[in-house]
Design an enzyme around this catalytic site. Structure first.
Site, short mmCIF file in Angstrom:
data_model
loop_
_atom_site.label_atom_id
_atom_site.label_comp_id
_atom_site.label_asym_id
_atom_site.label_seq_id
_atom_site.Cartn_x
_atom_site.Cartn_y
_atom_site.Cartn_z
N ARG A 194 56.63 -90.49 9.27
CA ARG A 194 57.30 -89.08 10.80
C ARG A 194 57.42 -87.20 9.39
O ARG A 194 56.41 -86.59 9.68
CB ARG A 194 58.13 -89.06 10.90
N HIS B 90 55.35 -80.27 19.53
CA HIS B 90 55.44 -81.72 18.91
C HIS B 90 55.45 -83.18 19.93
O HIS B 90 54.70 -82.12 21.55
CB HIS B 90 57.01 -81.54 18.64
N GLU C 227 52.70 -87.33 15.37
CA GLU C 227 52.54 -87.49 16.16
C GLU C 227 51.03 -86.45 16.84
O GLU C 227 50.55 -86.03 17.03
CB GLU C 227 53.91 -85.76 16.38
N GLU D 227 57.13 -80.68 23.66
CA GLU D 227 57.57 -81.98 23.05
C GLU D 227 56.12 -82.33 24.62
O GLU D 227 56.39 -82.09 25.62
CB GLU D 227 58.44 -82.59 23.62
N HIS E 205 55.39 -83.01 12.64
CA HIS E 205 55.44 -84.94 12.64
C HIS E 205 54.69 -85.26 11.90
O HIS E 205 53.27 -85.62 13.29
CB HIS E 205 56.62 -85.19 13.64
O1 0X9 Z 1 63.86 -83.45 15.72
C1 0X9 Z 1 62.40 -82.55 15.85
O2 0X9 Z 1 62.33 -81.95 14.91
C2 0X9 Z 1 62.28 -82.68 17.32
N1 0X9 Z 1 61.71 -83.75 17.97
S1 0X9 Z 1 60.48 -85.17 17.16
O3 0X9 Z 1 60.88 -86.03 18.43
N2 0X9 Z 1 59.24 -83.99 18.20
O4 0X9 Z 1 61.15 -85.38 16.29
C3 0X9 Z 1 62.35 -81.07 17.92
C4 0X9 Z 1 62.67 -80.15 17.04
C5 0X9 Z 1 63.21 -79.35 18.16
N3 0X9 Z 1 63.23 -78.14 17.58
C6 0X9 Z 1 64.08 -77.33 16.40
N4 0X9 Z 1 65.09 -78.14 15.65
N5 0X9 Z 1 63.46 -76.08 15.54
ZN ZN Z 2 58.33 -83.84 15.61
#
Ligand code: 0X9
Ligand code: ZN
Length: 416
Positions: A228, A301, A173, A375, A170
């Site tokens: 993003r 992330h 980040e 995170e 992303h």
């Molecule tokens: O939404 C996401 O992809 C992640 N949070 S973010 O705020 N950085 O975008 C969480 C990802 C969790 N991981 C997976 N779903 N594999």
């Molecule tokens: Zn992310």
């Protein structure tokens, strides 16, 4: 005639200038909402374009002035986390940063990150090798570092377990590449002095990929700090506006298309037209499949301070949940011990939200490796706009958590 050409020239120049301008976030605010009932989530999704973070009944949203008015008239009152997003972005762009040669006191450009990787590899040929995993949709290389003793003696060692740590699927980040880059630098610098590090580099292969989404990262520097997705062209919308971007962390093949991903090309969680439709995820997955002994993985992330593990696509607990929890808690303790920062541990779906087609699910399901999503900082005060003073502390606190994961990856038996 000359006058006409002059005006035309001016117009074209103006157009270019407008095109080169950054997306303006003046008047935008980040709010934290607390939902009374879960059904309100759908209403928020329909009113707000950019949801920054969801955590139980708490939702952080980035709002244009119009969206602020909409939410107010719908009866929502949020706690203001960032009063003026545009001003904060500008402040961070113009702030004086000491040019002390440190890689971790300001956010580097893509070229600077790649130069720092190249330098580490060139100066430490007996421990580090740099290579290209593949190219992005706009043709930029995605580089990795391979850290192991005598990397040039074998393309891959069949008797050294592999660990992969990657960041920046992303684009906004920004804290994630430095944390991974710092890990690589620190391993190299402590090889001679830390017996654990020496053992890990002698007996394992550690791969780091600081920037999985180079196009998106460049775009956050040139045009839109809060971008993003990747930079895939998705065609035009009803107003004939071009639509860009696939959420790379919804494009992985395991559970693709499930809950917590979108089929709408304009969505921030757009999953793409098919699993691995994107060159970034495609090349990364091909390469991950080629590693003979992949044992552990982290997809880094931000933000929220969490250590997450499968599944993202279902609220069912994963096989080996107890192992995940134990290794997760060990990493949590390691982080806490450095700057007393608390990171929550738990499965993705129940700790943040359902998210299908994520990397962590795929790596665990398909490769059987112990796979985590981190995170990083913070918990919402600055969110994606984490001030540069926090880069180094974040790098320092995550370093021992990575070491903890290496320790587990080297263990034969995860049952005790
Ligand atoms: O939404 C996401 O992809 C992640 N949070 S973010 O705020 N950085 O975008 C969480 C990802 C969790 N991981 C997976 N779903 N594999
Ligand atoms: Zn992310």
């Amino acid at each position: 005639m000359a006058r006409f050409i002059g005006v035309l020239f001016l117009l074209i120049a103006l157009l270019f200038w407008a095109g080169a301008q950054q997306v303006n976030y003046d008047g935008y605010q980040v709010w934290r909402l607390t939902l009374e009932k879960p059904a309100q989530m759908e209403e928020i999704q329909s009113l707000v374009r950019d949801i920054w973070m969801v955590r139980g009944r708490t939702v952080d949203v980035c709002l244009s002035p119009e969206e602020q008015a909409l939410l107010r008239s719908a009866g929502y009152a949020g706690e203001v986390l960032i009063k003026d997003v545009g001003a904060l972005i500008r402040q961070q762009q113009t702030e004086f940063v000491p040019q002390d040669g440190s890689l971790f006191t300001r956010y580097l450009t893509l070229d600077e990150i790649y130069a720092a990787m190249r330098q580490l590899a060139d100066q430490n040929p007996r421990l580090v090798q740099m290579f290209e995993v593949g190219k992005s949709i706009e043709g930029r290389p995605i580089y990795a570092l391979r850290l192991t003793r005598d990397p040039r003696r074998a393309r891959v060692y069949r008797d050294r377990p592999q660990v992969v740590i990657n960041a920046m699927q992303h684009a906004r980040e920004w804290i994630t590449p430095p944390v991974v880059l710092y890990f690589a630098y620190r391993l190299v610098s402590e090889y001679e002095t830390d017996v654990r590090v020496r053992e890990y580099l002698d007996r394992m292969e550690i791969y780091v990929v600081p920037v999985v989404n180079p196009d998106g990262y460049v775009f956050t520097h040139t045009t839109n700090r809060l971008w993003r997705k990747n930079r895939r062209y998705n065609g035009r919308n009803l107003w004939n506006q071009p639509i860009y971007g696939v959420d790379l962390n919804r494009n992985w093949a395991y559970g693709w298309g499930g809950p917590g991903s979108s089929g709408n090309p304009s969505s921030e969680t757009y999953r793409g037209t098919a699993p691995f439709s994107e060159p970034e995820t495609y090349h990364l997955s091909r390469w991950l499949l080629s590693l003979p002994l992949l044992r552990a993985h982290v997809d880094v992330h931000s933000y929220s301070q969490m250590i997450l593990y499968p599944w993202g696509n279902t609220t069912d607990l994963p096989p080996f949940n107890a192992v995940f929890e134990r290794v997760g808690l060990a990493q949590q303790a390691a982080i806490l011990s450095v700057h007393q920062q608390y990171y929550t541990v738990g499965p993705i779906a129940t700790t943040i939200y359902l998210a299908s087609g994520g990397m962590t699910d795929w790596v665990f399901a398909v490769r059987g490796a112990l796979s985590f999503t981190y995170e990083l900082r913070d918990t919402g005060q600055y969110g994606f706009l984490l001030p540069p003073e926090q880069i180094l502390p974040n790098c320092e606190e995550v370093y021992p958590a990575f070491l903890e994961l290496l320790r587990w990856a080297l263990r034969r038996d995860w049952s005790e």
